[in-house]
Design a protein around this motif. Structure first.
Motif, PDB file in Angstrom:
ATOM      1  N   LEU A  92      62.041 -12.299 -57.917  1.00 49.70           N
ATOM      2  CA  LEU A  92      61.913 -12.167 -56.482  1.00 49.70           C
ATOM      3  C   LEU A  92      60.714 -11.366 -56.037  1.00 49.70           C
ATOM      4  N   VAL A  93      60.377 -10.203 -56.855  1.00 54.16           N
ATOM      5  CA  VAL A  93      58.936  -9.437 -56.623  1.00 54.16           C
ATOM      6  C   VAL A  93      57.866 -10.321 -56.495  1.00 54.16           C
ATOM      7  N   VAL A  94      57.944 -11.102 -57.812  1.00 50.66           N
ATOM      8  CA  VAL A  94      56.892 -12.117 -58.087  1.00 50.66           C
ATOM      9  C   VAL A  94      56.600 -13.097 -56.668  1.00 50.66           C
ATOM     10  N   ASP A  95      57.764 -13.963 -56.094  1.00 44.75           N
ATOM     11  CA  ASP A  95      57.743 -14.669 -55.463  1.00 44.75           C
ATOM     12  C   ASP A  95      57.594 -14.194 -53.964  1.00 44.75           C
ATOM     13  N   LEU A  96      58.299 -12.896 -53.658  1.00 50.72           N
ATOM     14  CA  LEU A  96      58.085 -12.445 -52.329  1.00 50.72           C
ATOM     15  C   LEU A  96      57.273 -11.301 -52.032  1.00 50.72           C
ATOM     16  N   ILE A  97      56.527 -10.715 -53.139  1.00 49.84           N
ATOM     17  CA  ILE A  97      55.371  -9.731 -52.938  1.00 49.84           C
ATOM     18  C   ILE A  97      54.053 -10.234 -53.731  1.00 49.84           C
ATOM     19  N   ALA A  98      54.000 -10.471 -54.731  1.00 51.99           N
ATOM     20  CA  ALA A  98      52.715 -10.865 -55.793  1.00 51.99           C
ATOM     21  C   ALA A  98      52.087 -12.123 -55.247  1.00 51.99           C
ATOM     22  N   TYR A  99      52.936 -12.931 -54.982  1.00 51.37           N
ATOM     23  CA  TYR A  99      52.364 -14.352 -54.517  1.00 51.37           C
ATOM     24  C   TYR A  99      51.766 -14.426 -53.184  1.00 51.37           C
ATOM     25  N   PRO A 100      52.607 -13.743 -52.184  1.00 51.19           N
ATOM     26  CA  PRO A 100      52.150 -13.541 -50.915  1.00 51.19           C
ATOM     27  C   PRO A 100      50.684 -12.959 -50.737  1.00 51.19           C
ATOM     28  N   LEU A 101      50.692 -11.781 -51.627  1.00 49.99           N
ATOM     29  CA  LEU A 101      49.418 -10.926 -51.593  1.00 49.99           C
ATOM     30  C   LEU A 101      48.241 -11.879 -51.809  1.00 49.99           C
ATOM     31  N   VAL A 102      48.528 -12.799 -52.989  1.00 47.87           N
ATOM     32  CA  VAL A 102      47.272 -13.584 -53.775  1.00 47.87           C
ATOM     33  C   VAL A 102      46.918 -14.544 -52.418  1.00 47.87           C
ATOM     34  N   ALA A 103      48.113 -15.124 -51.646  1.00 43.59           N
ATOM     35  CA  ALA A 103      47.854 -15.957 -50.317  1.00 43.59           C
ATOM     36  C   ALA A 103      46.952 -15.265 -49.435  1.00 43.59           C
ATOM     37  N   THR A 134      38.857 -33.453 -55.557  1.00 45.37           N
ATOM     38  CA  THR A 134      39.817 -33.170 -54.519  1.00 45.37           C
ATOM     39  C   THR A 134      39.673 -31.437 -54.729  1.00 45.37           C
ATOM     40  N   PHE A 135      41.040 -30.973 -54.139  1.00 45.51           N
ATOM     41  CA  PHE A 135      41.150 -29.671 -54.300  1.00 45.51           C
ATOM     42  C   PHE A 135      41.869 -29.229 -55.817  1.00 45.51           C
ATOM     43  N   ILE A 136      41.979 -30.260 -56.748  1.00 47.86           N
ATOM     44  CA  ILE A 136      42.606 -29.885 -58.007  1.00 47.86           C
ATOM     45  C   ILE A 136      42.295 -28.786 -58.773  1.00 47.86           C
ATOM     46  N   LYS A 137      40.976 -28.323 -58.824  1.00 45.74           N
ATOM     47  CA  LYS A 137      40.270 -27.356 -59.585  1.00 45.74           C
ATOM     48  C   LYS A 137      40.998 -26.024 -59.083  1.00 45.74           C
ATOM     49  N   PRO A 138      40.844 -25.673 -57.686  1.00 43.38           N
ATOM     50  CA  PRO A 138      41.131 -24.672 -57.261  1.00 43.38           C
ATOM     51  C   PRO A 138      42.725 -24.332 -57.270  1.00 43.38           C
ATOM     52  N   ILE A 139      43.628 -25.472 -57.162  1.00 44.51           N
ATOM     53  CA  ILE A 139      44.892 -25.522 -57.134  1.00 44.51           C
ATOM     54  C   ILE A 139      45.344 -25.163 -58.804  1.00 44.51           C
ATOM     55  N   ILE A 140      44.808 -25.796 -59.581  1.00 44.53           N
ATOM     56  CA  ILE A 140      45.138 -25.457 -61.084  1.00 44.53           C
ATOM     57  C   ILE A 140      44.727 -24.211 -61.304  1.00 44.53           C
ATOM     58  N   ALA A 141      43.545 -23.526 -61.088  1.00 47.04           N
ATOM     59  CA  ALA A 141      43.040 -22.093 -61.055  1.00 47.04           C
ATOM     60  C   ALA A 141      44.209 -21.227 -60.627  1.00 47.04           C
ATOM     61  N   LEU A 142      44.710 -21.362 -59.376  1.00 43.35           N
ATOM     62  CA  LEU A 142      45.861 -20.709 -58.813  1.00 43.35           C
ATOM     63  C   LEU A 142      47.171 -20.736 -59.682  1.00 43.35           C
ATOM     64  N   TYR A 143      47.493 -22.153 -59.861  1.00 39.82           N
ATOM     65  CA  TYR A 143      48.484 -21.967 -61.004  1.00 39.82           C
ATOM     66  C   TYR A 143      48.624 -21.268 -61.915  1.00 39.82           C
ATOM     67  N   LEU A 144      47.353 -21.350 -62.835  1.00 42.04           N
ATOM     68  CA  LEU A 144      47.145 -20.549 -64.178  1.00 42.04           C
ATOM     69  C   LEU A 144      47.205 -19.098 -63.916  1.00 42.04           C
ATOM     70  N   PHE A 145      46.398 -18.829 -62.622  1.00 40.93           N
ATOM     71  CA  PHE A 145      46.208 -17.158 -62.492  1.00 40.93           C
ATOM     72  C   PHE A 145      47.558 -16.728 -62.177  1.00 40.93           C
ATOM     73  N   THR A 146      48.359 -17.274 -61.188  1.00 40.48           N
ATOM     74  CA  THR A 146      49.566 -16.581 -60.921  1.00 40.48           C
ATOM     75  C   THR A 146      50.583 -16.702 -61.917  1.00 40.48           C
ATOM     76  N   THR A 147      50.564 -17.925 -62.749  1.00 42.25           N
ATOM     77  CA  THR A 147      51.352 -17.671 -63.980  1.00 42.25           C
ATOM     78  C   THR A 147      51.152 -16.508 -65.006  1.00 42.25           C
ATOM     79  N   LEU A 148      50.016 -16.312 -65.142  1.00 40.08           N
ATOM     80  CA  LEU A 148      49.556 -14.748 -65.833  1.00 40.08           C
ATOM     81  C   LEU A 148      49.999 -13.766 -65.089  1.00 40.08           C
TER      82      LEU A 148
END
Length: 410
Positions: free
Chosen positions: A218-229, A70-84
């Motif tokens: 809030l910086v992470v949620d409203l700036i960093a994560y949207p940039l990744v998206a 499924t899409f699990i691998k890219p999702i997990i990669a996103l989870y781990l990268f964005t947590t870092l």
């Protein structure tokens, strides 16, 4: 009166404990016996935390499923990268706004590690400590290592064995929840001790720490994560960001549990038209390993202790902290206050004694009424956000039309 107190939510009871503790600290600072409540609470947390970390990681690794197409691998990669990424942002924020907190029985200066090689040598030596001794002494590096190793070994066992590991994990979690249930009394004692010994200035420090924590999230949620998206979707991600905040973050804020928010996220994923084969796995998994908010908490609280103790931190150590906070955050689980119990793991990197680290955890519980709610909102809403981003990014790469506003509206 007792029945009224029992019917209140934990958040309201903690708020009452903070108010009563502060008032008693101002009015009767000589009643030092009240501080025993805080000592008992911190002592109970210190005793159960290593066991909790061990069983959570063991059970999580043991029951992990492999081979799903499924899409699990890219999702997990996103989870781990964005947590870092969240951990890196938190470390940067801590250096820009260095914070100190009031701790009891702390020497003015702790000896700092001289080089990264010394730290790595200590880490490797501590990792292979006897696991039972490690849990007794609060050596979280060894606890993490042995739990993961045993968890991988259990993945080859039958389902009944995996279910037993999961049942033990659930049981220990219930014990932790029982301890957290008495948090209002423990926090009353902690606030009383802070106010009685340092005055209102001590609480003001906690307020500044809370602002740094929430501001960074809030910086992470409203700036960093949207940039990744945006990098993955090549279009404005904010319609999806605000959809996740409104529909997922708000209920998560009040439940303070990523696990409790899973059914809501699944309903929202279906609304977005995502693949059920993916989100039925990624959302429960995200409640365990997508912990950007927890990485922020662990990094900032650890560096607050480091700055308080006067420990010098070089770039190499800061990088190791980013990685360690991201890895340890993945074991924070979906329970309220889970990330706070992993702070000693990060503190051990700088040679901070477990007794002092658990005082930092106690400070975390004082501000946890807001901090943990915001952290859970960030974590859980982004379980849904990155599940959607990973799948929609794949659709874009295949040339399919993608309009976030229309998908959300329908």
């Amino acid at each position: 009166m007792l029945e009224f107190f029992k019917n209140l939510s934990l958040i309201k009871r903690i708020a009452i404990g903070i108010i009563i503790g502060a008032l008693l600290g101002v009015l009767v600072p000589q009643w030092t016996f009240i501080a025993v409540l805080g000592d008992l609470f911190v002592g109970a947390l210190r005793a159960i935390a290593p066991i909790l970390v061990f069983v959570l990681i063991l059970a999580s690794v043991a029951k992990h499923q492999t081979g799903t197409k499924t899409f699990i691998k890219p999702i997990i990669a996103l989870y781990l990268f964005t947590t870092l990424l969240a951990g890196v942002i938190a470390v940067v924020a801590s250096f820009i706004f260095p914070m100190q907190i009031t701790l009891q029985q702390v020497s003015e200066m702790q000896e700092a590690p001289q080089a990264l090689s010394d730290v790595l040598n200590t880490i490797l030596t501590n990792i292979v400590q006897n696991p039972l001794l490690a849990m007794t002494e609060g050596n979280y590096l060894a606890v993490l290592f042995w739990a993961a190793l045993i968890g991988f070994a259990l993945r080859t066992r039958n389902q009944q064995t995996k279910d037993l590991a999961d049942d033990i994990s659930t049981a220990i979690t219930h014990v932790v929840q029982l301890i957290i249930a008495i948090a209002p009394f423990g926090i009353l004692g902690l606030v009383y001790q802070s106010v009685a010994t340092t005055g209102i200035q001590g609480l003001a420090q906690y307020g500044q720490l809370l602002l740094l924590l929430v501001g960074t999230m809030l910086v992470v949620d409203l700036i960093a994560y949207p940039l990744v998206a945006f990098f993955l979707l090549r279009q404005n991600p904010y319609p999806l960001v605000f959809f996740c905040l409104k529909e997922s973050a708000i209920p998560a804020f009040f439940t303070r549990s990523s696990a409790a928010n899973i059914p809501i996220n699944m309903m929202l994923a279906k609304h977005l038209g995502l693949s059920e084969e993916s989100y039925s796995i990624s959302l429960p998994l995200g409640a365990t390993i997508n912990m950007g908010g927890a990485a922020v908490t662990i990094s900032i609280m650890t560096l607050a202790a480091v700055h308080t103790l006067g420990i010098e931190v070089n770039i190499g150590l800061a990088l190791v902290l980013c990685i360690l906070s991201a890895l340890s955050a993945c074991g924070a689980s979906g329970i309220a206050g889970g990330s706070l119990l992993l702070i000693p793991l990060a503190c051990s990197l700088f040679g901070i004694p477990n007794e002092i680290a658990m005082q930092v955890v106690g400070v975390g519980f004082i501000i946890g009424v807001i901090q943990d709610s915001v952290e859970t909102a960030v974590n859980s809403s982004n379980d849904l956000f990155f599940t959607a981003v990973a799948e929609l990014s794949d659709l874009r790469k295949k040339g399919q039309p993608l309009n976030l506003k229309e998908r959300i509206a329908k």
